[in-house]
Write a protein that holds these residues in place. Structure first.
Motif, PDB file in Angstrom:
ATOM      1  N   UNK A  94      -3.725  -4.562   7.858  1.00 37.09           N
ATOM      2  CA  UNK A  94      -4.291  -5.910   8.016  1.00 37.09           C
ATOM      3  C   UNK A  94      -5.501  -6.094   7.093  1.00 37.09           C
ATOM      4  N   UNK A  95      -6.320  -5.039   6.900  1.00 36.48           N
ATOM      5  CA  UNK A  95      -7.460  -5.137   5.988  1.00 36.48           C
ATOM      6  C   UNK A  95      -6.981  -5.335   4.553  1.00 36.48           C
ATOM      7  N   UNK A  96      -5.924  -4.606   4.158  1.00 36.10           N
ATOM      8  CA  UNK A  96      -5.365  -4.766   2.818  1.00 36.10           C
ATOM      9  C   UNK A  96      -4.798  -6.166   2.612  1.00 36.10           C
ATOM     10  N   UNK A  97      -4.187  -6.739   3.649  1.00 28.04           N
ATOM     11  CA  UNK A  97      -3.681  -8.104   3.543  1.00 28.04           C
ATOM     12  C   UNK A  97      -4.829  -9.078   3.279  1.00 28.04           C
ATOM     13  N   UNK A  98      -5.945  -8.897   3.974  1.00 26.92           N
ATOM     14  CA  UNK A  98      -7.116  -9.777   3.771  1.00 26.92           C
ATOM     15  C   UNK A  98      -7.676  -9.623   2.352  1.00 26.92           C
ATOM     16  N   UNK A  99      -7.731  -8.398   1.910  1.00 32.78           N
ATOM     17  CA  UNK A  99      -8.272  -8.162   0.562  1.00 32.78           C
ATOM     18  C   UNK A  99      -7.361  -8.810  -0.483  1.00 32.78           C
ATOM     19  N   UNK A 100      -6.044  -8.590  -0.364  1.00 38.97           N
ATOM     20  CA  UNK A 100      -5.107  -9.173  -1.327  1.00 38.97           C
ATOM     21  C   UNK A 100      -5.170 -10.692  -1.264  1.00 38.97           C
TER      22      UNK A 100
END
Length: 187
Positions: A160-166
């Motif tokens: 979920x953190x990677x989704x926010x960053x992307x």
């Protein structure tokens, strides 16, 4: 006869007394049968009288009595119909109950199969313990399960953190492209 037979010689006396008792027994049986037949004839005559008077009464039944009889017959027919309907409902309920019991039996079999599978899976470390003599493997299963849960939770957070960053990077790139196009087209 009884007195005469008693006054005779002992060897003849016994035979005659036995025959005399037999004749008395037959006489008593015949008397009782005569009484029974006589009472049956008197009962038959009384019965015939009663039936004749009943037939006369049946001929003189009033219309009111016939009406009550027809109402009673109608009520009886309605009760019979209700009983038939209740029986049909009972049979439907029984069929539903049988269906539910079959479903429960299938679910029970599934649960028993799952229980056997879990038991077999838990039995493997126990067998290893018996073979190797190590007790840590049995407790290690619980530790491994909790570690796996923590790892999966961390992986979910990272995703979920990677989704926010992307998503943030995409938004920044879109804004940068929009600014570049704005400055290029405004000159």
């Amino acid at each position: 006869m009884d007195l005469e037979a008693r006054s005779l010689q002992p060897n003849v006396k016994a035979v005659l007394l036995a025959k005399l008792r037999e004749y008395k027994s037959d006489l008593n049986n015949l008397k009782s049968e005569h009484k029974r037949l006589a009472s049956a004839n008197s009962n038959q005559a009384a019965r015939d009288d009663l039936l004749e008077s009943g037939m006369a009464d049946a001929m003189s039944v009033s219309a009111n009595q016939r009406g009550r009889l027809m109402m009673s017959t109608e009520r009886l027919n309605e009760s019979s119909d209700r009983i038939k309907e209740s029986r049909r409902t009972m049979l439907e309920t029984e069929e539903l109950g049988v269906s539910i019991l079959q479903d429960l039996h299938q679910q029970r079999q599934s649960l028993l199969h799952a229980n056997d599978t879990v038991f077999l899976l838990l039995k493997v470390p126990y067998r290893l313990h018996l073979l190797t003599g190590k007790t840590s493997e049995l407790h290690g299963v619980d530790d491994n399960i909790s570690k796996s849960k923590k790892i999966l939770t961390n992986m979910s957070r990272r995703m979920s953190r990677n989704k926010w960053i992307i998503s943030s990077i995409i938004v920044v790139l879109i804004v940068a492209i929009a600014l570049i196009l704005y400055f290029k087209l405004s000159k």
